[in-house]
Write a protein that holds these residues in place. Sequence first.
Motif, short mmCIF file in Angstrom:
data_model
loop_
_atom_site.label_atom_id
_atom_site.label_comp_id
_atom_site.label_asym_id
_atom_site.label_seq_id
_atom_site.Cartn_x
_atom_site.Cartn_y
_atom_site.Cartn_z
N HIS A 109 -10.81 5.96 -10.66
CA HIS A 109 -10.76 4.83 -11.58
C HIS A 109 -11.49 5.20 -12.86
N LYS A 165 -7.06 4.06 -0.61
CA LYS A 165 -8.11 5.07 -0.52
C LYS A 165 -8.58 5.27 0.92
N LYS A 166 -8.77 4.17 1.61
CA LYS A 166 -9.25 4.25 3.00
C LYS A 166 -8.21 4.92 3.90
N HIS A 210 -6.57 -4.60 -6.65
CA HIS A 210 -7.87 -4.07 -6.23
C HIS A 210 -7.92 -3.92 -4.71
N ASN A 211 -7.41 -4.91 -3.99
CA ASN A 211 -7.40 -4.82 -2.53
C ASN A 211 -6.50 -3.68 -2.04
N THR A 212 -5.37 -3.51 -2.71
CA THR A 212 -4.42 -2.47 -2.30
C THR A 212 -4.97 -1.08 -2.61
N ILE A 213 -5.64 -0.93 -3.74
CA ILE A 213 -6.28 0.35 -4.08
C ILE A 213 -7.30 0.70 -2.99
N TYR A 214 -8.10 -0.28 -2.60
CA TYR A 214 -9.10 -0.04 -1.56
C TYR A 214 -8.43 0.41 -0.25
N ARG A 215 -7.37 -0.29 0.15
CA ARG A 215 -6.66 0.06 1.38
C ARG A 215 -6.07 1.47 1.30
N THR A 245 0.84 -1.20 0.00
CA THR A 245 0.00 0.00 0.00
C THR A 245 0.87 1.24 0.00
N TYR A 253 -6.06 4.09 -13.58
CA TYR A 253 -6.20 4.89 -12.38
C TYR A 253 -5.50 6.23 -12.56
#
Length: 380
Positions: free
Chosen positions: A219, A205-206, A198-203, A160, A224
């Motif tokens: 996106h 952003k959060k 996808h999981n890392t993008i979510y982490r 991340t 991106y």
Amino acid sequence: MLRAMIVEDELPTLELMERLIGRHPAFEVAGAFANPLEALDRFGELKPDVAFLDVEMPKMGGLALADKLMELDDGLQVVFTTAYPGYAVDAFRVNAADYLVKPVLLEDLERVVPRVVRNRSLHAALRQPAEAGEPPVRCLGTFETRTAEGSLVNWPTRKTEELFGYLLAHPNRLTGKWQLADLLWPDVEESRSLHNLHNTIYRLKKTLKDAGLKAELTHTNEGYLFAMPPSDSDLGRLRVCLSGVSKLDGTNVSEAEERFRSVKGALFGGKDYAWCAGASAEVSSLYRTLARMLTDWHRERGDAASAKELLRAYLEQAPLDEEMHKELLRLYAEDGETGLFRRQYESYERILEDELGIEPPEEIRQLAQRMKRERERDGE
């Protein structure tokens, strides 16, 4: 997200543009108008970031409308739409971000987005004075990110943080998802690496949201797009400081000196990111340009002491820079500082022998011989 205004006198085209732009994740449609005079009247109320203007309209053409809108907001990004590519020259006369040839397609819009975002960020940075204190993100000699309250961000995973570093180094640029997946997980099977992304993008952003940082990660169909105010990182400030600057003067020298001092080492603290070579070379080049410009500034004002101090600081981080060693040695020679000259020359000589197995260049060796003769003549 960018607020968009659309002005197009042909209703079918206006409706098409409104649908196309409205569906794009980088935009929200603030207003769509068939009448340019109405658009001008509503501009102050809507406050768009970007205006898509048809060039050929009755009552007021797109070029004239753009002039009036930019008088109201010189940061407005203008994108012209036209059936005639020949209007491109006129479009750029009013500093348009781009122009699109009708019929406008989704891929045309994708091409425009990075330029609009980049121009908007740069304009905002140039309009604001340099901010005091450390920015929340520091990349030059370390890699640390702080929340709006000043505490260190704890990244959920190393990947991340690495993804954040990549996006910081390549802002306002569309990067394909497969490219990112391959950069971060080169040895992982494709479908798995995409899942990781996808999981890392979510982490990411959060984490950025929880930290209260002003960053947008959007996106699109092509990949991106990352945007962050340049003033929020030492890397961004360094880039803006030298954007369009060829010579220092009384208005920008203080900022240049501050940016020079902000470079405390290698990009991201020398973290071994496989993709980092190009970004590191950019930082080295910017740092060298600053050192050169500041040295010239001090020399032009007869302040050799400040020029020498700056060169010594620079060479601590770039010990193999031949030109800057020459400059410092020349300054010592001009001021008759034979002891300082000897120590600097011997240090440079050892570095070249240890790192490259070579001698100093002929010009420097001749200067050293001349200084040696002067020392012997003066009985040192």
